[in-house]
Design a protein around this motif. Structure first.
Motif, PDB file in Angstrom:
ATOM      1  N   ARG A  89       0.809  -1.213   0.000  1.00  0.00           N
ATOM      2  CA  ARG A  89       0.000   0.000   0.000  1.00  0.00           C
ATOM      3  C   ARG A  89       0.849   1.273   0.000  1.00  0.00           C
ATOM      4  NH1 ARG A  89      -2.867  -3.180   3.779  1.00  0.00           N
ATOM      5  NH2 ARG A  89      -2.204  -1.947   5.569  1.00  0.00           N
ATOM      6  N   HIS A  92      -0.116   4.464  -2.075  1.00  0.00           N
ATOM      7  CA  HIS A  92      -1.122   5.414  -1.612  1.00  0.00           C
ATOM      8  C   HIS A  92      -0.480   6.640  -0.949  1.00  0.00           C
ATOM      9  CE1 HIS A  92      -4.759   3.016  -2.430  1.00  0.00           C
ATOM     10  NE2 HIS A  92      -3.963   1.987  -2.240  1.00  0.00           N
ATOM     11  N   SER A 182      -4.101  11.897  -1.557  1.00  0.00           N
ATOM     12  CA  SER A 182      -3.606  10.548  -1.821  1.00  0.00           C
ATOM     13  C   SER A 182      -4.429   9.875  -2.920  1.00  0.00           C
ATOM     14  CB  SER A 182      -3.645   9.712  -0.538  1.00  0.00           C
ATOM     15  OG  SER A 182      -3.399   8.350  -0.810  1.00  0.00           O
ATOM     16  N   ALA A 183      -5.749  10.011  -2.827  1.00  0.00           N
ATOM     17  CA  ALA A 183      -6.611   9.445  -3.872  1.00  0.00           C
ATOM     18  C   ALA A 183      -6.322  10.109  -5.222  1.00  0.00           C
ATOM     19  CB  ALA A 183      -8.075   9.612  -3.490  1.00  0.00           C
ATOM     20  N   ILE A 186      -3.186   8.546  -6.734  1.00  0.00           N
ATOM     21  CA  ILE A 186      -3.457   7.246  -7.362  1.00  0.00           C
ATOM     22  C   ILE A 186      -4.099   7.449  -8.729  1.00  0.00           C
ATOM     23  CG2 ILE A 186      -4.807   5.127  -7.169  1.00  0.00           C
ATOM     24  CD1 ILE A 186      -2.390   5.210  -5.320  1.00  0.00           C
TER      25      ILE A 186
END
Length: 526
Positions: A89, A92, A182-183, A186
């Motif tokens: 992860r 992220h 963070s989103a 991505i």
């Protein structure tokens, strides 16, 4: 391969590394159900020797882990599998898992796998909790409240309580700003991996209604970033006409990038269009790093100024309730990254001119210039500008405690608030509609508000204490999520992205800033 590519190691390789390392550690850990925190003991010499071969900056934390566990090993197959999931992860957080975890390498050297697993876990934890780079090394003046976590004790506690993933998840900022950014990271990484958007060729300005061969590529780019809906893009087809629908998408793009919102594709807009999806992803990564530097607990009432965007937001009860445009320091006179308490509001403030500005820009112009601008030289030799309509501080000043003479204030020069590039002052922060904002801050106490309003009418210089704790944070964020949930970008006016990227080993090419107006006469005094 640079540090911003190859984001997650092959899961099969990770699994093989975990399995092999687990076999090597199995005998020592077969009966290990829980790490026991004990009074610090002497670490076994062989283990201590292995710790001594680690990088010096991680040795104290690794040693503390084994002091707390009495020198016993802490990793077994289950915990290594959890560490593998944690590593997967890393993207992220715009981090490269391979920079911290080498599970294949652990398998290749099983005799040292225990200690190196601990070092890897702690190294990654420190980055999530504190960031990769010390902020003072990339900014000339950075005085914010840092986050502080004892990662060694935290790791032992997480192992004790069998909540390793949750502990790692909680190390990074938990606020909505970080999570949304963070989103966004991505999303932009996905766009880049899928080939990005068509490169925009700089050239003549694209006017409404014109036909231009760059329009179809522009539509694809605006669709990928969410400025044009997929259904609208389908309806446009491959038309080269710069239609009203495309212009609407361009206005959305211009708003997100802090550009003049006119729907035309002029020089400043074309420069912003020159950034690739990879560049924007990496710019987001830099700003996620900046957020990791900062303490997690924020004052529920605070003023935040984003100097990259030249925007101020007032937070009350933990919610944004008011925003203003501001003018901040120029590239040559940058507003620093600073965190201070807000002390008082001063109605009708005089301005004591800093000696450097007085010597360079005021005194050489002679007595006539001083008189024309309501200035005089006081008994201590300082140039002072009287309060009044010509005062460079306008009708109100917001004082900060111990702030290197950096403060927020009103201004008689209102025109700069209408510009998209508002880095124009000598370092202080000019606030749009400053008198109205002062009244908003003082409104909870009618007596204080009345004193301020009375002073505004009389013209008397009056200091009004706020009577409560209000924090002020001067930040530099060139990528953030706006009120509509969209990733917004600002160009690197202070070149701090460039310096941070170099320190982090990130190759990023960002557009140059285009200002639509030169500085006005005396515009950058304060």
């Amino acid at each position: 391969m640079d540090s911003m590519s190859g984001w997650v190691m092959n899961r099969r390789e990770l699994g093989l590394g975990v399995a092999t390392a687990s076999l090597a550690l199995g005998a020592a850990n077969a009966s290990l159900a829980q790490v026991q925190v004990t009074v610090p003991n002497t670490i076994p010499p062989a283990l201590d020797a292995q710790i001594g071969r680690l990088a010096q900056d991680i040795q104290p934390d690794v040693r503390k882990v084994y002091e707390l566990t009495g020198g016993r090993p802490v990793w077994n197959a289950e915990r290594l599998r959890a560490l593998q999931d944690i590593a997967s992860r890393a993207e992220h957080h715009a981090l490269h898992a391979g920079d911290y975890f080498d599970f294949v390498g652990l398998a290749a050297q099983p005799d040292t796998a225990e200690v190196r697993s601990t070092a890897a876990a702690l190294g990654y934890a420190k980055v999530l909790a504190h960031g990769r780079i010390a902020p003072e090394t990339v900014e000339e003046l950075w005085e914010m409240q840092k986050n502080s976590v004892d990662v060694a004790s935290g790791l032992v506690g997480a192992l004790n309580n069998n909540n390793l993933p949750a502990w790692f998840d909680g190390l990074a900022p938990q606020d909505i700003g970080y999570k949304n950014l963070s989103a966004g990271y991505i999303r932009y990484r996905r766009i880049a991996r899928d080939g990005g958007w068509p490169a925009f060729a700089a050239g003549a300005q694209i006017e409404p209604g014109a036909s231009d061969p760059r329009v179809p590529g522009l539509v694809k780019r605006l669709t990928l970033e969410g400025d044009i809906s997929p259904s609208a893009a389908t309806a446009m087809g491959n038309s080269a006409v710069y239609s009203a629908a495309v212009q609407q998408g361009m206005r959305s793009f211009q708003t997100r990038h802090g550009l003049g919102v006119d729907g035309r594709v002029g020089p400043a807009t074309q420069r912003s269009l020159g950034a690739s999806a990879e560049d924007r992803a990496r710019q987001i990564a830099l700003n996620l790093e900046r957020r990791r530097w900062l303490k997690r607990d924020l004052q529920p009432e605070r003023i935040e100024v984003n100097t990259a965007a030249a925007i101020m937001v007032y937070w009350k009860d933990g919610q944004p309730v008011h925003s203003n445009r501001v003018v901040v320091g120029s590239h040559a006179n940058q507003t620093p990254s600073l965190e201070r308490d807000f002390a008082s509001v001063v109605a009708n403030p005089p301005w004591t001119v800093p000696m450097g500005i007085a010597r360079r820009e005021i005194l050489p112009k002679g007595p006539g210039y001083l008189a024309a601008n309501d200035m005089y030289i006081n008994d201590n030799g300082w140039v002072v500008q009287r309060a009044g309509p010509r005062s460079s501080l306008g009708y109100v000043k917001f004082e900060l405690r111990d702030s290197y003479a950096i403060f927020l204030h009103d201004t008689p020069s209102k025109g700069a608030f209408n510009l998209s590039v508002r880095q124009r002052s000598h370092g202080c922060v000019r606030v749009q509609n400053a008198v109205e904002f002062a009244r908003l801050l003082l409104a909870p106490d009618p007596t204080k508000l009345e004193r301020f309003d009375t002073a505004q009418v009389s013209g008397d210089t009056t200091r009004v204490q706020t009577g409560r704790q209000i924090g002020v944070r001067l930040l530099y964020w060139t990528a953030f999520v706006d009120g509509q949930g969209r990733v917004a970008f600002r160009e690197d006016s202070y070149r701090r992205d460039t310096k941070l990227a170099r320190a982090m080993g990130i190759d990023v090419r960002l557009p140059e800033v285009v200002s639509e107006a030169p500085a006005d006469k005396d515009d950058d005094w304060v």
